[in-house]
Design a protein around this motif. Structure first.
Motif, PDB file in Angstrom:
ATOM      1  N   LEU A  68      37.048-105.943 -26.713  1.00 30.39           N
ATOM      2  CA  LEU A  68      35.810-105.981 -27.392  1.00 30.39           C
ATOM      3  C   LEU A  68      35.270-104.827 -27.564  1.00 30.39           C
ATOM      4  N   CYS A  69      35.087-104.107 -26.393  1.00 31.88           N
ATOM      5  CA  CYS A  69      34.648-102.779 -26.309  1.00 31.88           C
ATOM      6  C   CYS A  69      35.227-101.981 -24.945  1.00 31.88           C
ATOM      7  N   ALA A  70      34.990-100.753 -25.089  1.00 35.85           N
ATOM      8  CA  ALA A  70      35.836 -99.825 -24.015  1.00 35.85           C
ATOM      9  C   ALA A  70      35.137-100.205 -22.903  1.00 35.85           C
ATOM     10  N   GLU A  71      33.835-100.608 -22.595  1.00 35.88           N
ATOM     11  CA  GLU A  71      33.292-101.018 -21.166  1.00 35.88           C
ATOM     12  C   GLU A  71      33.861-102.247 -20.717  1.00 35.88           C
ATOM     13  N   GLN A  72      34.231-103.374 -21.528  1.00 41.86           N
ATOM     14  CA  GLN A  72      34.684-104.467 -21.114  1.00 41.86           C
ATOM     15  C   GLN A  72      36.357-104.318 -21.127  1.00 41.86           C
ATOM     16  N   VAL A  73      36.946-103.360 -21.554  1.00 44.06           N
ATOM     17  CA  VAL A  73      38.319-102.989 -21.237  1.00 44.06           C
ATOM     18  C   VAL A  73      38.543-102.364 -20.246  1.00 44.06           C
ATOM     19  N   ALA A  74      37.632-101.593 -19.803  1.00 40.22           N
ATOM     20  CA  ALA A  74      37.538-100.996 -18.411  1.00 40.22           C
ATOM     21  C   ALA A  74      37.316-101.774 -17.340  1.00 40.22           C
ATOM     22  N   ALA A  75      36.387-102.745 -17.354  1.00 41.00           N
ATOM     23  CA  ALA A  75      36.314-103.841 -16.557  1.00 41.00           C
ATOM     24  C   ALA A  75      37.726-104.550 -16.189  1.00 41.00           C
ATOM     25  N   ALA A  76      38.296-105.138 -17.232  1.00 43.13           N
ATOM     26  CA  ALA A  76      39.305-106.017 -17.289  1.00 43.13           C
ATOM     27  C   ALA A  76      40.573-105.260 -16.873  1.00 43.13           C
ATOM     28  N   ASP A 114      39.386-104.934 -12.830  1.00 46.21           N
ATOM     29  CA  ASP A 114      39.400-105.968 -11.990  1.00 46.21           C
ATOM     30  C   ASP A 114      40.688-106.907 -12.292  1.00 46.21           C
ATOM     31  N   ASP A 115      41.144-107.036 -13.395  1.00 46.53           N
ATOM     32  CA  ASP A 115      42.456-108.033 -13.770  1.00 46.53           C
ATOM     33  C   ASP A 115      43.837-107.405 -14.072  1.00 46.53           C
ATOM     34  N   HIS A 116      43.797-105.991 -13.668  1.00 39.72           N
ATOM     35  CA  HIS A 116      45.027-105.222 -13.781  1.00 39.72           C
ATOM     36  C   HIS A 116      45.846-105.483 -14.962  1.00 39.72           C
ATOM     37  N   LEU A 117      45.017-105.169 -16.216  1.00 37.49           N
ATOM     38  CA  LEU A 117      45.655-105.328 -17.472  1.00 37.49           C
ATOM     39  C   LEU A 117      46.979-104.507 -17.684  1.00 37.49           C
ATOM     40  N   ASN A 118      48.038-105.343 -18.083  1.00 38.68           N
ATOM     41  CA  ASN A 118      49.119-104.304 -18.660  1.00 38.68           C
ATOM     42  C   ASN A 118      49.451-104.513 -20.148  1.00 38.68           C
ATOM     43  N   ALA A 119      48.259-105.401 -20.807  1.00 41.90           N
ATOM     44  CA  ALA A 119      48.542-105.620 -22.195  1.00 41.90           C
ATOM     45  C   ALA A 119      47.149-105.629 -22.836  1.00 41.90           C
ATOM     46  N   LEU A 120      47.122-104.993 -23.960  1.00 34.89           N
ATOM     47  CA  LEU A 120      45.852-105.216 -24.718  1.00 34.89           C
ATOM     48  C   LEU A 120      45.852-105.656 -26.244  1.00 34.89           C
ATOM     49  N   ALA A 121      45.390-106.610 -26.615  1.00 36.33           N
ATOM     50  CA  ALA A 121      45.180-106.999 -27.956  1.00 36.33           C
ATOM     51  C   ALA A 121      43.991-106.488 -28.601  1.00 36.33           C
ATOM     52  N   LEU A 122      44.182-106.348 -29.740  1.00 41.22           N
ATOM     53  CA  LEU A 122      43.243-105.684 -30.813  1.00 41.22           C
ATOM     54  C   LEU A 122      43.214-106.480 -32.081  1.00 41.22           C
ATOM     55  N   ALA A 123      41.997-106.598 -32.800  1.00 43.82           N
ATOM     56  CA  ALA A 123      41.839-107.260 -33.705  1.00 43.82           C
ATOM     57  C   ALA A 123      41.593-106.335 -34.972  1.00 43.82           C
ATOM     58  N   ALA A 136      38.189 -96.309 -34.962  1.00 41.78           N
ATOM     59  CA  ALA A 136      37.587 -95.632 -33.951  1.00 41.78           C
ATOM     60  C   ALA A 136      37.288 -96.361 -32.844  1.00 41.78           C
ATOM     61  N   ALA A 137      36.830 -97.542 -32.799  1.00 44.01           N
ATOM     62  CA  ALA A 137      36.562 -98.501 -31.776  1.00 44.01           C
ATOM     63  C   ALA A 137      37.879 -98.859 -30.866  1.00 44.01           C
ATOM     64  N   GLN A 138      38.933 -99.043 -31.811  1.00 44.47           N
ATOM     65  CA  GLN A 138      40.448 -99.154 -31.118  1.00 44.47           C
ATOM     66  C   GLN A 138      40.516 -98.194 -30.179  1.00 44.47           C
ATOM     67  N   LYS A 139      40.760 -97.139 -30.856  1.00 45.92           N
ATOM     68  CA  LYS A 139      41.032 -95.645 -30.201  1.00 45.92           C
ATOM     69  C   LYS A 139      40.474 -95.529 -28.899  1.00 45.92           C
ATOM     70  N   GLU A 140      39.061 -95.997 -28.740  1.00 42.63           N
ATOM     71  CA  GLU A 140      38.164 -95.628 -27.443  1.00 42.63           C
ATOM     72  C   GLU A 140      38.702 -96.607 -26.756  1.00 42.63           C
ATOM     73  N   MET A 141      39.074 -97.928 -27.148  1.00 43.61           N
ATOM     74  CA  MET A 141      39.367 -99.025 -26.102  1.00 43.61           C
ATOM     75  C   MET A 141      40.772 -98.613 -25.661  1.00 43.61           C
ATOM     76  N   ILE A 142      41.734 -98.075 -26.463  1.00 41.95           N
ATOM     77  CA  ILE A 142      42.884 -97.763 -26.126  1.00 41.95           C
ATOM     78  C   ILE A 142      42.877 -96.470 -25.025  1.00 41.95           C
ATOM     79  N   GLU A 143      41.945 -95.434 -25.149  1.00 42.89           N
ATOM     80  CA  GLU A 143      41.712 -94.456 -24.142  1.00 42.89           C
ATOM     81  C   GLU A 143      41.585 -95.056 -23.004  1.00 42.89           C
ATOM     82  N   THR A 144      40.588 -95.698 -23.009  1.00 40.48           N
ATOM     83  CA  THR A 144      39.870 -96.646 -21.653  1.00 40.48           C
ATOM     84  C   THR A 144      41.203 -97.158 -21.117  1.00 40.48           C
ATOM     85  N   PHE A 145      41.829 -98.112 -21.918  1.00 40.34           N
ATOM     86  CA  PHE A 145      42.738 -99.075 -21.264  1.00 40.34           C
ATOM     87  C   PHE A 145      43.817 -98.192 -20.512  1.00 40.34           C
TER      88      PHE A 145
END
Length: 158
Positions: free
Chosen positions: A89-97, A100-109, A116-125
């Motif tokens: 949803l946003c970089a802050e949410q991706v960082a928390a997830a 906290d939840d040890h993500l190994n996959a990120l889904a993007l809309a 630009a927002a996708q790149k920011e979330m990917i960098e954070t992920f």
């Protein structure tokens, strides 16, 4: 770190753009498809291929998945054991997830999130390490236990 990318026709252009962008930054990417723009393709096929590649990799691996809403690839990815995916949803949410939840996959809309927002979330992920607090490990273990129990229950029903 290896990054597996997958998208259906709805996310194809974003996947191609992000693949080049990640390669320019020195990341190793693996393209799990789609390999051409085909309005008749289906995201579960590409998610399944991506998960198979991730599960067979001996290296640290993460996945980035696209479809129009992001929800379809998120749902499909989370059907596989060992996959922890969220819809970004946003970089802050991706960082928390990721923490906290040890993500190994990120889904993007693709249709609802700017590049630009996708790149920011990917960098954070990619930059956020998993959290080490006991509560995170305890919660993830409960998810694994519930998943194993659901599998056993399904087998008993057959």
């Amino acid at each position: 770190m290896q990054i597996i990318l997958a998208a259906d026709h709805g996310g194809f252009k974003n996947k191609e753009t992000i693949n080049d962008w990640l390669n320019e930054r020195g990341f190793e990417t693996v393209d799990a498809g789609a390999f051409m723009l085909d309005p008749k393709d289906d995201f579960p096929d590409f998610v399944s291929t991506a998960v198979t590649l991730m599960q067979s990799s001996e290296d640290e691996t993460k996945m980035i998945l696209w479809c129009r809403s992001g929800a379809g690839v998120d749902i499909a990815a989370n059907r596989f054991a060992g996959v922890y995916c969220t819809l970004g949803l946003c970089a802050e949410q991706v960082a928390a997830a990721t923490r906290d939840d040890h993500l190994n996959a990120l889904a993007l809309a693709s249709d609802y999130t700017s590049l630009a927002a996708q790149k920011e979330m990917i960098e954070t992920f990619l930059a956020t390490p998993p959290g080490t607090a006991d509560r995170f490990a305890r919660r993830l273990q409960k998810i694994e236990d519930y998943s194993a129990q659901a599998t056993l229950d399904q087998k008993k029903e057959k």
